[in-house]
Each structure stands twice: as C-alpha cells, then as structure tokens.
Design a protein around this motif. Structure first.
Motif, PDB file in Angstrom:
ATOM      1  N   LEU A 195      -5.621  -2.618  -1.097  1.00 31.88           N
ATOM      2  CA  LEU A 195      -5.261  -2.738   0.312  1.00 31.88           C
ATOM      3  C   LEU A 195      -4.514  -1.500   0.794  1.00 31.88           C
ATOM      4  O   LEU A 195      -4.722  -1.032   1.918  1.00 31.88           O
ATOM      5  CB  LEU A 195      -4.418  -3.989   0.537  1.00 31.88           C
ATOM      6  N   LEU A 196      -3.669  -0.952  -0.069  1.00 34.60           N
ATOM      7  CA  LEU A 196      -2.979   0.287   0.286  1.00 34.60           C
ATOM      8  C   LEU A 196      -3.985   1.404   0.531  1.00 34.60           C
ATOM      9  O   LEU A 196      -3.845   2.179   1.481  1.00 34.60           O
ATOM     10  CB  LEU A 196      -2.005   0.682  -0.824  1.00 34.60           C
ATOM     11  N   GLN A 197      -5.005   1.483  -0.304  1.00 31.91           N
ATOM     12  CA  GLN A 197      -6.022   2.509  -0.109  1.00 31.91           C
ATOM     13  C   GLN A 197      -6.758   2.313   1.208  1.00 31.91           C
ATOM     14  O   GLN A 197      -7.050   3.275   1.929  1.00 31.91           O
ATOM     15  CB  GLN A 197      -7.017   2.493  -1.276  1.00 31.91           C
ATOM     16  N   THR A 198      -7.048   1.056   1.543  1.00 30.93           N
ATOM     17  CA  THR A 198      -7.693   0.748   2.817  1.00 30.93           C
ATOM     18  C   THR A 198      -6.830   1.207   3.981  1.00 30.93           C
ATOM     19  O   THR A 198      -7.328   1.782   4.963  1.00 30.93           O
ATOM     20  CB  THR A 198      -7.957  -0.765   2.927  1.00 30.93           C
ATOM     21  N   ILE A 199      -5.531   0.945   3.890  1.00 30.32           N
ATOM     22  CA  ILE A 199      -4.601   1.336   4.949  1.00 30.32           C
ATOM     23  C   ILE A 199      -4.555   2.857   5.092  1.00 30.32           C
ATOM     24  O   ILE A 199      -4.632   3.402   6.200  1.00 30.32           O
ATOM     25  CB  ILE A 199      -3.198   0.760   4.655  1.00 30.32           C
ATOM     26  N   CYS A 200      -4.459   3.552   3.975  1.00 32.57           N
ATOM     27  CA  CYS A 200      -4.427   5.018   4.006  1.00 32.57           C
ATOM     28  C   CYS A 200      -5.723   5.590   4.556  1.00 32.57           C
ATOM     29  O   CYS A 200      -5.714   6.534   5.359  1.00 32.57           O
ATOM     30  CB  CYS A 200      -4.140   5.575   2.616  1.00 32.57           C
ATOM     31  N   ASP A 201      -6.851   5.020   4.151  1.00 34.08           N
ATOM     32  CA  ASP A 201      -8.155   5.488   4.625  1.00 34.08           C
ATOM     33  C   ASP A 201      -8.310   5.290   6.125  1.00 34.08           C
ATOM     34  O   ASP A 201      -9.079   6.009   6.782  1.00 34.08           O
ATOM     35  CB  ASP A 201      -9.279   4.766   3.889  1.00 34.08           C
ATOM     36  N   ALA A 202      -7.581   4.310   6.677  1.00 38.82           N
ATOM     37  CA  ALA A 202      -7.649   4.043   8.118  1.00 38.82           C
ATOM     38  C   ALA A 202      -6.751   4.981   8.923  1.00 38.82           C
ATOM     39  O   ALA A 202      -6.689   4.881  10.152  1.00 38.82           O
ATOM     40  CB  ALA A 202      -7.268   2.595   8.391  1.00 38.82           C
ATOM     41  N   GLY A 203      -6.045   5.895   8.232  1.00 39.94           N
ATOM     42  CA  GLY A 203      -5.256   6.892   8.939  1.00 39.94           C
ATOM     43  C   GLY A 203      -3.754   6.745   8.839  1.00 39.94           C
ATOM     44  O   GLY A 203      -3.012   7.521   9.441  1.00 39.94           O
ATOM     45  N   TYR A 204      -3.295   5.784   8.051  1.00 40.07           N
ATOM     46  CA  TYR A 204      -1.858   5.576   7.884  1.00 40.07           C
ATOM     47  C   TYR A 204      -1.430   6.204   6.555  1.00 40.07           C
ATOM     48  O   TYR A 204      -1.161   5.512   5.568  1.00 40.07           O
ATOM     49  CB  TYR A 204      -1.531   4.079   7.941  1.00 40.07           C
ATOM     50  N   GLN A 205      -1.376   7.522   6.552  1.00 38.19           N
ATOM     51  CA  GLN A 205      -1.201   8.259   5.304  1.00 38.19           C
ATOM     52  C   GLN A 205       0.165   8.054   4.669  1.00 38.19           C
ATOM     53  O   GLN A 205       0.333   8.284   3.463  1.00 38.19           O
ATOM     54  CB  GLN A 205      -1.441   9.748   5.561  1.00 38.19           C
ATOM     55  N   ALA A 206       1.146   7.642   5.450  1.00 36.75           N
ATOM     56  CA  ALA A 206       2.494   7.457   4.906  1.00 36.75           C
ATOM     57  C   ALA A 206       2.653   6.135   4.159  1.00 36.75           C
ATOM     58  O   ALA A 206       3.671   5.932   3.492  1.00 36.75           O
ATOM     59  CB  ALA A 206       3.524   7.519   6.029  1.00 36.75           C
ATOM     60  N   ALA A 207       1.698   5.231   4.258  1.00 41.00           N
ATOM     61  CA  ALA A 207       1.838   3.879   3.705  1.00 41.00           C
ATOM     62  C   ALA A 207       2.176   3.904   2.220  1.00 41.00           C
ATOM     63  O   ALA A 207       1.651   4.724   1.459  1.00 41.00           O
ATOM     64  CB  ALA A 207       0.561   3.086   3.938  1.00 41.00           C
ATOM     65  N   ARG A 208       3.047   2.989   1.815  1.00 43.41           N
ATOM     66  CA  ARG A 208       3.462   2.883   0.421  1.00 43.41           C
ATOM     67  C   ARG A 208       3.713   1.422   0.049  1.00 43.41           C
ATOM     68  O   ARG A 208       4.058   0.596   0.905  1.00 43.41           O
ATOM     69  CB  ARG A 208       4.769   3.658   0.172  1.00 43.41           C
ATOM     70  N   ILE A 209       3.562   1.105  -1.229  1.00 44.50           N
ATOM     71  CA  ILE A 209       4.029  -0.180  -1.763  1.00 44.50           C
ATOM     72  C   ILE A 209       5.524  -0.018  -2.006  1.00 44.50           C
ATOM     73  O   ILE A 209       5.951   0.871  -2.744  1.00 44.50           O
ATOM     74  CB  ILE A 209       3.292  -0.541  -3.060  1.00 44.50           C
ATOM     75  N   ILE A 210       6.338  -0.873  -1.381  1.00 40.25           N
ATOM     76  CA  ILE A 210       7.789  -0.639  -1.386  1.00 40.25           C
ATOM     77  C   ILE A 210       8.596  -1.724  -2.086  1.00 40.25           C
ATOM     78  O   ILE A 210       9.825  -1.603  -2.186  1.00 40.25           O
ATOM     79  CB  ILE A 210       8.328  -0.473   0.043  1.00 40.25           C
ATOM     80  N   GLY A 211       7.964  -2.784  -2.576  1.00 39.08           N
ATOM     81  CA  GLY A 211       8.749  -3.831  -3.214  1.00 39.08           C
ATOM     82  C   GLY A 211       7.943  -5.094  -3.444  1.00 39.08           C
ATOM     83  O   GLY A 211       6.706  -5.075  -3.431  1.00 39.08           O
ATOM     84  N   THR A 212       8.656  -6.182  -3.650  1.00 41.79           N
ATOM     85  CA  THR A 212       8.027  -7.461  -3.980  1.00 41.79           C
ATOM     86  C   THR A 212       8.770  -8.606  -3.305  1.00 41.79           C
ATOM     87  O   THR A 212       9.911  -8.457  -2.846  1.00 41.79           O
ATOM     88  CB  THR A 212       8.044  -7.704  -5.505  1.00 41.79           C
ATOM     89  N   VAL A 213       8.109  -9.747  -3.275  1.00 42.05           N
ATOM     90  CA  VAL A 213       8.713 -11.002  -2.830  1.00 42.05           C
ATOM     91  C   VAL A 213       9.025 -11.821  -4.080  1.00 42.05           C
ATOM     92  O   VAL A 213       8.176 -11.942  -4.969  1.00 42.05           O
ATOM     93  CB  VAL A 213       7.763 -11.778  -1.901  1.00 42.05           C
ATOM     94  N   GLU A 214      10.227 -12.350  -4.155  1.00 45.64           N
ATOM     95  CA  GLU A 214      10.654 -13.101  -5.332  1.00 45.64           C
ATOM     96  C   GLU A 214      11.163 -14.482  -4.925  1.00 45.64           C
ATOM     97  O   GLU A 214      11.608 -14.685  -3.791  1.00 45.64           O
ATOM     98  CB  GLU A 214      11.780 -12.355  -6.068  1.00 45.64           C
ATOM     99  N   ALA A 215      11.085 -15.448  -5.840  1.00 44.66           N
ATOM    100  CA  ALA A 215      11.708 -16.743  -5.608  1.00 44.66           C
ATOM    101  C   ALA A 215      13.220 -16.558  -5.588  1.00 44.66           C
ATOM    102  O   ALA A 215      13.774 -15.791  -6.372  1.00 44.66           O
ATOM    103  CB  ALA A 215      11.305 -17.726  -6.708  1.00 44.66           C
ATOM    104  N   GLY A 216      13.875 -17.223  -4.657  1.00 43.25           N
ATOM    105  CA  GLY A 216      15.323 -17.095  -4.562  1.00 43.25           C
ATOM    106  C   GLY A 216      15.786 -17.315  -3.154  1.00 43.25           C
ATOM    107  O   GLY A 216      14.983 -17.561  -2.248  1.00 43.25           O
ATOM    108  N   PRO A 217      17.087 -17.221  -2.923  1.00 44.51           N
ATOM    109  CA  PRO A 217      17.625 -17.423  -1.580  1.00 44.51           C
ATOM    110  C   PRO A 217      17.130 -16.341  -0.631  1.00 44.51           C
ATOM    111  O   PRO A 217      16.811 -15.227  -1.065  1.00 44.51           O
ATOM    112  CB  PRO A 217      19.144 -17.338  -1.796  1.00 44.51           C
TER     113      PRO A 217
END
Length: 350
Positions: free
Chosen positions: A321-343
């Motif tokens: 999906l990141l590659q798709t986003i970059c290919d669409a012209g959003y070259q700055a896009a990055r994976i920045i973290g995760t969602v975790e169980a918790g408060p």
C-alpha cells in the motif's frame, strides 16, 4: 515566493491556516454539553469521534459526506491562499473514502482593507483546485469581516462499503502517513521573513496536493481507518484515532516524513502558538522518550494545513500500500508506527 502585493495578506489575520483552529481542550469544553445528534438511524458519522466529516446513509449501498473548513491566510499570495484553503477543505471527503461532487464557497473579507482584485484571486485559487478535483463551486456565502477568511463547504458521495472512519483501526495495524510534517513550522518562518523561496515552493506543493489517494485506499479491504492530519498535529489526530478505536498508537519518531527544512527551522524556534496549545491540550495522553528534545515534540504537535492522511492498515499489506501511495505521487509517504491493544494513548519511540 508568490505574486508581489502592496501588503502582506497574512498580516491582516491574527493566525493562519489550520493553526487558527481552537485548541482541542477548548473545543471539548465547548461541545461537552451539546445535545446528541439524536436517534437518526441514517446518520452514520456525527461528532462523536471527531471524524473528518458527517456521513448520511442514502440507501443500502451509498451515503453522502458533508464537511466545511475555512481559515485565515497562511501565505500572502491570494491565489495560493485560495488553493491551499480549497485543498484542505476537500481533503475531509477524501479522508472518509468519498468522492467530492460540489463545493460552496465561504468568504469573509475586510472590504475596506483588501482590493476587489485580491479577493477575486483568492476565489480563483479555490476554483482552480476544485476544477482539479473535478467539482464545481456551485455557490456560497460572503460577509464583511474584520479578518480575511476563506474556505469551502464540500459535499461528496461514497459507497457504504468504502466508507472509512477514524475509529476503526485494529490492534496490529500498521500506520502510514502520506505527507511530510512541518507546515506550521514553515508558516511561522514565513511570517517572520525567514522562509527561503525553495522552502516556500515546497510548502505550496504539499498544501495544494489533493488527498485524492484516500478514495483509492478506501476501496482496499485491508485499509481499516483513515483520517487527515491538520490543525491538531499528528499527535492530536492520532489521539482521535486511538480514542475512537479504543487502542494505543505507537509512533516511531525516526520514521516520520518531514518537510526538508522542518528540523532545522524547529531547532531555531520557528514554531506556532498552536503547537504549544495542542500539547497543553493532550500532552497527558502522550508518552515521550526520556530526553526527547522540545523542538522534536513541537514537530509532532505542529498544526498541519492541508496535511497528509494517517492510514491504519493490515500489517501484511503495509509495504504494498505504501508503494501504491508513492506511485500516486505522494513521495514523502512512510510507515510510521503501529496500532496496539491498550488504553487510548500514544507512545512515541525513536
């Protein structure tokens, strides 16, 4: 740095861009005793989770999306101001997974201070972005106001299956950010005459880039939640996602995309008052690393005008999906973290 003007448009306003938004804590107090929307079965998204737009179900397959957004000038060039404000307003529809279909202009101008041709250029800038999005400016409303204000009310449509809210992130999801952070920092430098021409061009390119990728991502079943990052900063809008999803977000500060000069300008003290108001509003819900520098935290609370999309998706699809986003012209896009169980909170790591 834009078309020369006999005055600084941004000097006519006490704030600019999404930095004009009320602080999250103030907004919460104002809305605390408001009556609920009521038993409207077709109202799929209201104000409950601080989502990007309201959504009304039309039938068993489709819904309509409605939003409004407006602010004071972030730049002096009137055409650029109109473009930025329009792209920012339309973004809310894309963030819900929808397709915009028309807009109405919202205009407030101090008519004794701004020439008519300047106001026309603001409107022309907004119309140019609407044309890029494939929608008309079908009308609007204007008033004489002490400070210049411009924006849009935008209507969009969406298939029910493609609707994406900010409150459906799942533990285990990866987080993707589609644009670089630092617009508020750049705007602070601009107001003080310290922004270079290349940085100005970078800011305009980022803030006028439509977030139309949101509508494409929403058709992906592995994309679970989307929101756009605007005036409350990455942490503020991330917290809205965390609260709505009843989960914790883990943000990796070292992986965040930044505008080219954001780091250096933040270290020099070019930050907005809104950045500090944001932190005062929600800092208790954020865990930062020990000895995390103030300038770095200010990037995380920096108000983004027409910022990127924060996307929660299945971890196995994040890279593609990141590659798709970059290919669409959003070259700055990055994976920045995760969602975790918790408060519902945010933990920042380096």
């Amino acid at each position: 740095m834009g078309t020369p003007s006999p005055f600084r448009l941004s000097a006519l306003a006490h704030g600019g861009g999404c930095g004009c938004k009320l602080a999250p804590s103030v907004l919460q107090r104002l809305l605390a005793d408001q009556p609920p929307a009521g038993p409207f079965a077709r109202l799929l998204v209201g104000a409950e989770t601080g989502d990007d737009a309201a959504v009304w179900r039309l039938d068993d397959k489709s819904c309509v999306i409605a939003t409004t957004d407006f602010f004071m000038p972030i730049v002096d060039d009137p055409f650029d101001f109109g473009r930025i404000a329009a792209a920012n307003a339309i973004s809310d529809v894309y963030a819900m997974g929808g397709k915009p279909i028309m807009a109405l202009a919202i205009l407030g101008m101090p008519i004794d201070k701004i020439p008519a041709e300047t106001v026309r250029e603001i409107l022309n800038g907004g119309a140019a972005i609407c044309a890029e999005a494939g929608i008309p400016v079908a009308g609007g409303h204007s008033i004489d106001s002490p400070e210049p204000i411009y924006g849009l009310a935008v209507i969009g449509v969406c298939a029910l299956a493609d609707l994406r809210r900010n409150c459906d992130a799942r533990p285990g999801d990866a987080l993707i950010l589609t644009k670089g952070l630092g617009v508020g920092i750049y705007s602070a430098a601009f107001k003080k005459g310290a922004l270079t021409s290349d940085a100005y061009a970078e800011m305009i390119a980022s803030t006028t880039q439509l977030n139309r990728i949101g509508a494409d991502l929403a058709r992906e079943p592995d994309v679970h939640a989307i929101t756009d990052v605007t005036g409350f900063g990455l942490l503020g809008h991330g917290l809205e996602m965390a609260r709505g999803s009843k989960a914790r977000l883990e943000i990796r500060a070292d992986d965040l995309p930044l505008l080219t000069h954001a780091r250096n300008l933040a270290q020099q003290g070019f930050v907005t008052g809104a950045s500090e108001r944001n932190w005062a509003s929600y800092g208790a819900e954020v865990a930062l690393p020990d000895d995390f520098p103030t300038w770095r935290r200010q990037i995380l609370t920096d108000p983004q005008t027409s910022g990127g999309l924060l996307v929660a998706c299945a971890p196995g699809r994040a890279a593609s999906l990141l590659q798709t986003i970059c290919d669409a012209g959003y070259q700055a896009a990055r994976i920045i973290g995760t969602v975790e169980a918790g408060p519902p909170e945010i933990r920042v790591r380096t």
